[in-house]
Design an enzyme around this catalytic site. Structure first.
Site, PDB file in Angstrom:
ATOM      1  N   PHE A 139      49.248  44.667  48.407  1.00 26.98           N
ATOM      2  CA  PHE A 139      49.963  45.773  47.044  1.00 26.98           C
ATOM      3  C   PHE A 139      48.974  45.612  46.260  1.00 26.98           C
ATOM      4  CE2 PHE A 139      53.491  49.417  48.490  1.00 26.98           C
ATOM      5  CZ  PHE A 139      52.531  49.460  49.386  1.00 26.98           C
TER       6      PHE A 139
ATOM      7  N   LYS B  74      47.866  29.205  51.722  1.00 31.81           N
ATOM      8  CA  LYS B  74      49.102  29.096  51.366  1.00 31.81           C
ATOM      9  C   LYS B  74      49.004  26.867  50.871  1.00 31.81           C
ATOM     10  CE  LYS B  74      52.383  32.854  49.760  1.00 31.81           C
ATOM     11  NZ  LYS B  74      52.727  33.533  48.848  1.00 31.81           N
TER      12      LYS B  74
ATOM     13  N   GLY C  84      62.556  31.866  58.097  1.00 31.54           N
ATOM     14  CA  GLY C  84      61.134  31.317  58.458  1.00 31.54           C
ATOM     15  C   GLY C  84      60.631  29.472  57.629  1.00 31.54           C
TER      16      GLY C  84
ATOM     17  N   GLY D 131      57.038  29.349  56.823  1.00 33.72           N
ATOM     18  CA  GLY D 131      55.370  28.893  55.830  1.00 33.72           C
ATOM     19  C   GLY D 131      55.514  28.518  54.642  1.00 33.72           C
TER      20      GLY D 131
ATOM     21  N   ALA E  74      55.505  30.349  51.724  1.00 34.67           N
ATOM     22  CA  ALA E  74      55.896  31.390  51.022  1.00 34.67           C
ATOM     23  C   ALA E  74      57.714  30.950  51.586  1.00 34.67           C
ATOM     24  CB  ALA E  74      56.453  32.666  51.661  1.00 34.67           C
TER      25      ALA E  74
ATOM     26  N   ASN F 261      63.404  29.568  62.046  1.00 29.59           N
ATOM     27  CA  ASN F 261      61.670  29.776  62.408  1.00 29.59           C
ATOM     28  C   ASN F 261      61.995  30.239  63.301  1.00 29.59           C
ATOM     29  OD1 ASN F 261      58.956  30.267  61.120  1.00 29.59           O
ATOM     30  ND2 ASN F 261      58.583  28.006  61.828  1.00 29.59           N
TER      31      ASN F 261
ATOM     32  N   GLU G 186      60.981  23.785  64.962  1.00 32.03           N
ATOM     33  CA  GLU G 186      60.116  22.416  64.748  1.00 32.03           C
ATOM     34  C   GLU G 186      60.140  22.428  63.062  1.00 32.03           C
ATOM     35  OE1 GLU G 186      59.509  23.462  67.634  1.00 32.03           O
ATOM     36  OE2 GLU G 186      61.168  22.175  68.425  1.00 32.03           O
ATOM     37  N   LYS G 187      59.246  23.122  62.999  1.00 31.15           N
ATOM     38  CA  LYS G 187      58.752  23.401  61.292  1.00 31.15           C
ATOM     39  C   LYS G 187      59.705  23.672  60.542  1.00 31.15           C
ATOM     40  CE  LYS G 187      54.581  25.525  62.225  1.00 31.15           C
ATOM     41  NZ  LYS G 187      53.570  26.022  62.033  1.00 31.15           N
TER      42      LYS G 187
HETATM   43  P1  NAP Z   1      52.547  31.801  56.296  1.00 27.93           P
HETATM   44  O1  NAP Z   1      52.644  30.272  55.595  1.00 27.93           O
HETATM   45  O2  NAP Z   1      52.016  31.957  57.108  1.00 27.93           O
HETATM   46  O3  NAP Z   1      54.227  31.962  57.440  1.00 27.93           O
HETATM   47  C1  NAP Z   1      54.221  32.076  57.807  1.00 27.93           C
HETATM   48  C2  NAP Z   1      55.728  32.191  58.862  1.00 27.93           C
HETATM   49  O4  NAP Z   1      56.140  33.163  59.274  1.00 27.93           O
HETATM   50  C3  NAP Z   1      55.679  31.026  59.232  1.00 27.93           C
HETATM   51  O5  NAP Z   1      57.274  30.851  59.589  1.00 27.93           O
HETATM   52  C4  NAP Z   1      55.686  32.103  60.344  1.00 27.93           C
HETATM   53  O6  NAP Z   1      56.001  31.082  61.907  1.00 27.93           O
HETATM   54  C5  NAP Z   1      56.315  32.586  60.551  1.00 27.93           C
HETATM   55  N1  NAP Z   1      54.874  34.162  61.691  1.00 27.93           N
HETATM   56  C6  NAP Z   1      54.062  34.299  61.306  1.00 27.93           C
HETATM   57  N2  NAP Z   1      54.156  35.665  62.613  1.00 27.93           N
HETATM   58  C7  NAP Z   1      55.073  35.550  63.258  1.00 27.93           C
HETATM   59  C8  NAP Z   1      55.401  36.735  64.435  1.00 27.93           C
HETATM   60  N3  NAP Z   1      54.777  37.009  64.956  1.00 27.93           N
HETATM   61  N4  NAP Z   1      56.596  36.059  64.522  1.00 27.93           N
HETATM   62  C9  NAP Z   1      57.375  34.611  64.385  1.00 27.93           C
HETATM   63  N5  NAP Z   1      57.294  34.415  62.929  1.00 27.93           N
HETATM   64  C10 NAP Z   1      55.991  34.468  62.439  1.00 27.93           C
HETATM   65  O7  NAP Z   1      52.908  32.911  55.825  1.00 27.93           O
HETATM   66  P2  NAP Z   1      53.785  33.008  53.868  1.00 27.93           P
HETATM   67  O8  NAP Z   1      52.600  32.702  52.926  1.00 27.93           O
HETATM   68  O9  NAP Z   1      54.581  32.124  54.382  1.00 27.93           O
HETATM   69  O10 NAP Z   1      54.063  34.858  54.015  1.00 27.93           O
HETATM   70  C11 NAP Z   1      55.880  34.987  54.769  1.00 27.93           C
HETATM   71  C12 NAP Z   1      55.535  36.246  54.165  1.00 27.93           C
HETATM   72  O11 NAP Z   1      56.233  37.190  53.029  1.00 27.93           O
HETATM   73  C13 NAP Z   1      54.485  37.445  55.126  1.00 27.93           C
HETATM   74  O12 NAP Z   1      54.957  38.483  55.626  1.00 27.93           O
HETATM   75  C14 NAP Z   1      53.650  37.334  53.304  1.00 27.93           C
HETATM   76  O13 NAP Z   1      53.311  38.906  53.291  1.00 27.93           O
HETATM   77  C15 NAP Z   1      55.152  37.582  52.475  1.00 27.93           C
HETATM   78  N6  NAP Z   1      55.302  37.058  51.114  1.00 27.93           N
HETATM   79  C16 NAP Z   1      55.641  38.149  50.391  1.00 27.93           C
HETATM   80  C17 NAP Z   1      55.768  38.584  49.223  1.00 27.93           C
HETATM   81  C18 NAP Z   1      56.190  39.293  47.756  1.00 27.93           C
HETATM   82  O14 NAP Z   1      55.875  38.812  46.804  1.00 27.93           O
HETATM   83  N7  NAP Z   1      56.345  39.404  48.271  1.00 27.93           N
HETATM   84  C19 NAP Z   1      55.006  36.977  48.413  1.00 27.93           C
HETATM   85  C20 NAP Z   1      54.683  35.675  49.647  1.00 27.93           C
HETATM   86  C21 NAP Z   1      54.768  36.148  50.666  1.00 27.93           C
HETATM   87  P3  NAP Z   1      55.264  29.802  62.961  1.00 27.93           P
HETATM   88  O15 NAP Z   1      55.783  28.729  61.955  1.00 27.93           O
HETATM   89  O16 NAP Z   1      56.218  29.886  63.591  1.00 27.93           O
HETATM   90  O17 NAP Z   1      53.778  30.005  63.234  1.00 27.93           O
END
Ligand code: NAP
Length: 447
Positions: free
Chosen positions: A211, A261, A316, A318, A320, A339, A343-344
């Site tokens: 969005f 990120k 999580g 990652g 965020a 998570n 390990e992460k």
């Molecule tokens: P990222 O750095 O790629 O990290 C993704 C995280 O989600 C990791 O912990 C990963 O686990 C886990 N993950 C991804 N796919 C998965 C799956 N299919 N099943 C289980 N775990 C899964 O992403 P990010 O930037 O942190 O974003 C995380 C979420 O927050 C996203 O949905 C993003 O849109 C949302 N977000 C929202 C805002 C907001 O302003 N509302 C801001 C930032 C982020 P592994 O370590 O096991 O890979």
């Protein structure tokens, strides 16, 4: 100088385009409900082009002849048409690839071929940073030729090529008046107001659900700033092109989202202190300085829950989640991190003085639960009085599970999104955006 060309799809568009001050007109006769016998309207103050994507028959050639005799400057004829050499010096010879953008040397060969039959025009489907780079690289070569050409990217991601048509050296940029004739096309009014606009945008992959464009563009509209926020998707392999693309298209700021990120950091030249401590960046300025405004978004959403000394679960590990760990550490919460990849979680917990917990060991014992993963990883963890937030918006399976379990305070990522976006906007424009307008745009995007 790029001419903003009003695409006329109906006779009634002509007066509107004239009032709006169109510099050129393209008559898409094939989009008219009926082509009138009298087409004297093709003569206008300003350059005019007649296009008719119809069957290749005698009447098509006659129509083009009639258009030129009635005062049109050019007819647009497809490169695979038998008619491409029929009207020397009055033809725009056009090529469309609705699937892809080829590499820059192929683009140049296409232009070499088109030039044999008139002013060359090529439009390519743009899907990400690599396609945008091929277009800007090709434009550098075409500019040196000193000849007129029309070059543009199609699709939503091609929007930046239309805003920066002048920088790409394109002779014409096509704009809609009432009916859009191509995805990513700006309206004439938009294109006029976006001349010399600042461009900001978002990279990540995929970007279908974000969005951010809606709320940032609402902030631009509500301000005095002439700006546009665009989508710039980048696969893992394309991310390295980000600095080059920002320079080539004169982009003032970029938000970075899942999954880049952390991966974006080696491409940047400096960081503010929070991005450095968090180890993730969601905002980049034109000097390639990285910032993290996510933690401010989380604070805006969760400060009311007073995390100090409370048991908090973060799901999580990652980019965020790193911002969330930083926020909860500063708030003196008792933080637990889980998570998919344990390990992460363990590594993140170690960095931020928190505890790691395996998904299968989770119990309903937390006062605040924040999901920073895109999925619902755990369900039986809720108590009625805990505060549950998902960074995902507008709604999610995770939040549905919380509501089903009777949780009273359930929050989506909306407040966080708007607050972090407002901070990014301030970094790029040195202006405080109107958050009410951003909120209205969010609600509109949700419908
Ligand atoms: P990222 O750095 O790629 O990290 C993704 C995280 O989600 C990791 O912990 C990963 O686990 C886990 N993950 C991804 N796919 C998965 C799956 N299919 N099943 C289980 N775990 C899964 O992403 P990010 O930037 O942190 O974003 C995380 C979420 O927050 C996203 O949905 C993003 O849109 C949302 N977000 C929202 C805002 C907001 O302003 N509302 C801001 C930032 C982020 P592994 O370590 O096991 O890979």
């Amino acid at each position: 100088m790029t001419k903003l060309c009003a695409v006329i799809t109906d006779e009634s568009d002509i007066a509107k385009a004239v009032i709006l001050g169109a510099e050129a007109f393209e008559f898409r006769l094939d989009m008219f409900s009926k082509i009138p016998d009298d087409i004297s309207f093709v003569k206008q103050k300003g350059m005019t082009i007649v296009t008719c994507r119809s069957k290749e028959d005698v009447s098509r050639k006659e129509l083009f002849e009639k258009a030129l005799n009635s005062g049109a400057d050019f007819v647009d004829i497809e490169s695979d048409s038998k008619l491409r050499d029929s009207f020397p010096s009055r033809t725009i010879c056009s090529y469309h690839d609705f699937e892809k953008t080829p590499n820059s040397s192929e683009i140049i060969s296409i232009f070499d071929d088109l030039s044999k039959s008139g002013v060359p025009k090529a439009a390519f489907m743009v899907r990400g940073l690599a396609d945008l780079k091929n277009i800007s690289d090709a434009s550098e070569v075409l500019k040196k030729s000193g000849r007129r050409y029309i070059l543009l990217g199609m699709g939503e991601v091609g929007e930046v090529t239309r805003i920066r048509a002048e920088k790409l050296g394109s002779f014409v940029s096509y704009c809609s008046v009432s009916k859009t004739s191509a995805e990513g096309q700006l309206t004439l009014t938009q294109a006029q107001s976006l001349k010399n606009a600042i461009i900001t945008g978002i990279t990540g992959y995929p970007l279908s659900k974000t969005f951010s464009p809606a709320i940032h563009n609402a902030a631009f509209c509500a301000s005095d700033i002439n700006g546009r926020y665009v989508k710039l998707p980048a696969s893992k392999d394309e991310l390295c092109l980000l600095p080059e693309i920002m320079k080539a298209y004169d982009i003032s700021g970029i938000n970075v989202t899942i999954p880049h990120k952390q991966a974006v950091m080696p491409l940047l030249t400096s960081f503010d202190s929070s991005a450095e401590k968090i180890g993730a960046v969601n905002t980049v300025d034109k000097n390639l300085r990285g910032y993290n405004t996510d933690h401010l978004g989380i604070a805006a959403a969760l400060d009311f829950a007073e995390p100090e000394n409370k048991k908090v679960l973060l799901i999580g590990a990652g980019g965020a989640a790193r911002a969330a760990a930083y926020y909860f550490e500063k708030s003196n919460a008792e933080l637990f991190i889980t998570n998919r990849t344990y390990e992460k979680a363990a590594a993140l917990a170690k960095e931020f003085g928190a505890n790691a917990v395996r998904i299968e060991d989770l119990q309903p014992e937390y006062s605040i639960i924040l999901n920073a993963s895109p999925v619902c990883l755990a369900k039986n963890i809720f108590t009625e009085n805990c505060v549950v937030m998902d960074m995902v918006y507008p709604d999610s399976d995770f939040l549905k599970s919380a509501r089903d379990a009777g949780v009273k305070t359930v929050l989506s990522g909306k407040t966080m999104l708007i607050a972090q976006a407002a901070e990014s906007f301030k970094i790029w424009t040195k202006t405080v955006p109107d958050k009410n307008e951003m909120e209205k745009a969010f609600d509109g995007a949700e419908k």
